[in-house]
Design a protein around this motif. Structure first.
Motif, short mmCIF file in Angstrom:
data_model
loop_
_atom_site.label_atom_id
_atom_site.label_comp_id
_atom_site.label_asym_id
_atom_site.label_seq_id
_atom_site.Cartn_x
_atom_site.Cartn_y
_atom_site.Cartn_z
N LYS A 3 0.82 -1.21 0.00
CA LYS A 3 0.00 0.00 0.00
C LYS A 3 0.86 1.26 0.00
CE LYS A 3 -4.12 -1.78 2.37
NZ LYS A 3 -5.03 -1.56 3.52
N ILE A 4 0.50 2.19 -0.90
CA ILE A 4 1.18 3.47 -0.98
C ILE A 4 0.18 4.56 -0.65
CG2 ILE A 4 2.43 5.09 -2.46
CD1 ILE A 4 3.25 2.72 -4.20
N LEU A 5 0.48 5.38 0.35
CA LEU A 5 -0.38 6.51 0.71
C LEU A 5 0.09 7.76 -0.02
CD1 LEU A 5 -2.67 7.58 2.64
CD2 LEU A 5 -0.82 8.24 4.20
N ILE A 6 -0.87 8.46 -0.65
CA ILE A 6 -0.57 9.72 -1.34
C ILE A 6 -1.44 10.82 -0.77
CG2 ILE A 6 -0.33 10.92 -3.55
CD1 ILE A 6 -0.97 7.25 -3.68
N PRO A 7 -0.94 11.59 0.20
CA PRO A 7 -1.70 12.75 0.68
C PRO A 7 -1.70 13.80 -0.42
CG PRO A 7 0.03 12.08 2.23
CD PRO A 7 0.31 11.40 0.94
N THR A 8 -2.85 14.37 -0.72
CA THR A 8 -2.92 15.34 -1.82
C THR A 8 -3.85 16.49 -1.48
OG1 THR A 8 -3.45 15.64 -4.16
CG2 THR A 8 -4.75 14.01 -2.97
N LYS A 29 3.48 -3.18 -8.22
CA LYS A 29 2.15 -3.77 -8.11
C LYS A 29 1.51 -3.51 -6.73
CE LYS A 29 2.97 -7.41 -11.52
NZ LYS A 29 4.19 -6.78 -12.06
N ALA A 30 1.47 -2.23 -6.38
CA ALA A 30 0.92 -1.83 -5.08
C ALA A 30 -0.42 -1.12 -5.24
CB ALA A 30 1.91 -0.90 -4.38
N GLU A 31 -1.17 -1.07 -4.14
CA GLU A 31 -2.43 -0.35 -4.10
C GLU A 31 -2.15 1.11 -3.71
OE1 GLU A 31 -6.67 -0.25 -1.59
OE2 GLU A 31 -5.06 -1.62 -1.02
N LEU A 32 -2.85 2.04 -4.37
CA LEU A 32 -2.73 3.45 -4.05
C LEU A 32 -3.88 3.88 -3.13
CD1 LEU A 32 -1.82 4.99 -7.53
CD2 LEU A 32 -0.28 4.41 -5.66
N VAL A 33 -3.55 4.65 -2.11
CA VAL A 33 -4.56 5.19 -1.20
C VAL A 33 -4.42 6.71 -1.22
CG1 VAL A 33 -5.47 5.24 1.15
CG2 VAL A 33 -4.42 3.14 0.27
N PHE A 34 -5.39 7.39 -1.83
CA PHE A 34 -5.35 8.84 -1.93
C PHE A 34 -6.04 9.46 -0.72
CE2 PHE A 34 -5.18 7.32 -6.32
CZ PHE A 34 -4.05 7.97 -6.77
N LEU A 35 -5.32 10.34 -0.03
CA LEU A 35 -5.85 10.98 1.18
C LEU A 35 -5.99 12.49 0.96
CD1 LEU A 35 -6.53 11.19 4.24
CD2 LEU A 35 -4.05 11.36 4.65
N HIS A 36 -7.20 13.00 1.20
CA HIS A 36 -7.41 14.44 1.15
C HIS A 36 -8.12 14.87 2.42
CE1 HIS A 36 -7.97 18.45 -0.44
NE2 HIS A 36 -9.25 18.39 -0.12
N ILE A 37 -7.59 15.90 3.06
CA ILE A 37 -8.16 16.42 4.30
C ILE A 37 -8.79 17.78 4.03
CG2 ILE A 37 -7.68 17.19 6.66
CD1 ILE A 37 -5.33 15.22 6.69
N ASP A 106 2.63 0.95 3.60
CA ASP A 106 4.02 0.50 3.51
C ASP A 106 4.98 1.62 3.14
OD1 ASP A 106 3.66 -2.44 3.95
OD2 ASP A 106 2.35 -2.20 2.21
N LEU A 107 4.52 2.58 2.37
CA LEU A 107 5.33 3.76 2.07
C LEU A 107 4.42 4.91 1.67
CD1 LEU A 107 5.77 4.41 -1.26
CD2 LEU A 107 7.01 2.26 -1.10
N VAL A 108 4.97 6.11 1.74
CA VAL A 108 4.20 7.33 1.46
C VAL A 108 4.89 8.11 0.35
CG1 VAL A 108 3.31 9.49 2.42
CG2 VAL A 108 3.44 7.44 3.86
N VAL A 109 4.10 8.66 -0.56
CA VAL A 109 4.63 9.55 -1.60
C VAL A 109 3.95 10.90 -1.41
CG1 VAL A 109 4.90 9.99 -4.06
CG2 VAL A 109 5.01 7.64 -3.20
N MET A 110 4.76 11.93 -1.15
CA MET A 110 4.22 13.26 -0.88
C MET A 110 4.91 14.32 -1.73
SD MET A 110 3.86 13.37 3.27
CE MET A 110 2.79 14.82 3.20
N GLY A 111 4.20 15.40 -1.98
CA GLY A 111 4.80 16.53 -2.67
C GLY A 111 5.36 17.53 -1.68
N SER A 112 6.30 18.35 -2.15
CA SER A 112 6.84 19.41 -1.31
C SER A 112 7.38 20.53 -2.18
CB SER A 112 7.96 18.89 -0.42
OG SER A 112 8.55 19.95 0.30
#
Length: 278
Positions: A3-8, A29-37, A106-112
Motif C-alpha cells: 500500500k502506498i499513501l498519497i496525501p494530496t 504492483k501496489a495499491e494506491l490510497v489517496f488521502l485528502h483532508i 508500507d510507504l508514502v509519496v508526498m509533494g513538497s
C-alpha cells in the motif's frame, strides 16, 4: 510493499507526487490510497443535510474534492492499478502520519515545495511532519521533478552502528523497487576521517547490515548536503535516500535535519527512512 499513501491537496506540487506514485505502483504492483483532508468550520459528520446548507463554501469544497478524487480513481482503474480514496473532514489539527498505521501503509509519496514554513497548501507543513514521525519510507517529490524511474538511488550514510537497522530497511526498499543502492560517505571538515579509515569502517558496517556487495563512494565537502547533491548530480542519480533521526518540531526549527535541507536544496526525489531501533 502493498500500500502506498498519497496525501494530496490537488495543487501542482501534489500532482507531481501523484504522477510519481502511479509509476511506482505499476512497478511494484501496489495499491494506491489517496488521502485528502478538508478543514471544516464545524464537526461536519454531525451536521444534517439542512445544516450543511449554512456552509456553502465548505459544501462546494467537498464536492470539488470528491470529483478530483474520482478522477484519480478513474485514472488508476484505466492503468490497471488498485486504488481507493480517504476523504477526511477535520478542524485543522489532523495529522497525516496516523493514517500510516490505521491503513497499514508500507510507504508514502508526498509533494513538497521545499520551503520551510509554507502554509498555503496542506503539504507544506505536513511533509516535514511526516518525515519526522512516520515509521515507513517517505518519498518526497518536488514540484519540478521529472524523474519517474529509479535506476540509481544514492544512499548517504555515516556508517554508524545505530543506523544499521535503518540501512536494512533501505536495502529492502531498494530490492522492492528494483534498484541497487549507491553508498556514499560525505567527508566533512567537522568530522574529517582519512580515506582508509572510512573504507574499513564502511566495509565492517556493510558486512554486518548489508546483504549485497557495494562500492563505497567518498566525497569531500564542507556540508553533508552539498556533498550528497554534488555526488548525485555527477552520478546522474534518480533519487537520494537518507536516514532521518526524527527530531521534534521545535528542534527542527532551530536545527533542520539533513533530510529537510536536501528537500529544500534539490529537485531530485528524496527518500526519508526513519532511524529504527534495534
Amino acid at each position: 510493499m502493498k500500500k502506498i499513501l498519497i496525501p494530496t491537496d490537488f495543487s501542482t506540487c501534489a500532482k507531481s507526487a501523484e504522477n510519481y506514485a502511479f509509476h511506482l505502483a505499476k512497478k511494484i504492483k501496489a495499491e494506491l490510497v489517496f488521502l485528502h483532508i478538508i478543514i471544516t468550520p464545524v464537526d461536519w459528520a454531525k451536521l444534517t443535510k439542512e445544516q450543511e446548507d449554512f456552509f456553502p463554501e465548505t459544501k462546494k469544497a467537498i464536492a470539488n474534492a470528491k470529483e478530483k478524487l474520482k478522477i484519480l480513481l478513474n485514472r488508476a482503474e484505466s492503468e490497471g492499478i488498485q486504488a481507493r480514496k480517504l476523504l477526511v473532514f477535520n478542524d485543522g489539527n489532523e495529522k497525516i502520519h496516523k493514517y500510516v498505521e490505521s491503513e497499514h501503509i508500507d510507504l508514502v509519496v508526498m509533494g513538497s515545495h521545499g520551503q520551510y514554513g509554507f502554509k498555503e497548501h496542506m503539504l507544506g507543513s505536513n511533509t516535514y511532519s511526516m518525515i519526522r514521525r512516520a515509521s515507513v519510507p517517505i518519498f518526497v517529490i518536488k514540484e519540478n521533478n521529472d524523474k519517474t524511474a529509479i535506476n540509481k538511488l544514492v544512499f548517504a550514510t555515516n556508517f554508524r552502528e545505530e543506523t544499521g537497522e535503518s540501512f536494512r530497511s533501505a536495502e529492502a526498499l531498494a530490492e522492492t523497487i528494483g534498484t541497487k543502492l549507491q553508498i556514499l560517505f560525505v567527508n566533512t571538515p567537522t568530522y574529517f576521517m582519512e580515506t582508509n579509515d572510512i573504507i574499513v569502517l564502511g566495509k565492517a558496517y556493510l558486512k554486518k547490515f548489508g546483504n549485497y556487495a557495494y562500492d563505497i563512494n567518498i566525497i569531500d565537502a564542507f556540508k553533508e548536503e552539498r556533498g550528497i547533491i554534488q555526488f548525485a548530480e555527477k552520478a546522474k542519480a534518480d533519487g537520494i535516500a537518507v536516514i532521518t533521526f526524527g527530531k521534534s518540531d521545535l528542534m527542527q526549527y532551530f536545527s533542520p535535519s539533513i533530510t529537510e535541507n536536501l528537500i529544500a536544496m534539490t529537485d531530485l526525489p528524496v527518500v526519508s527512512i526513519r532511524k529504527l531501533k534495534k
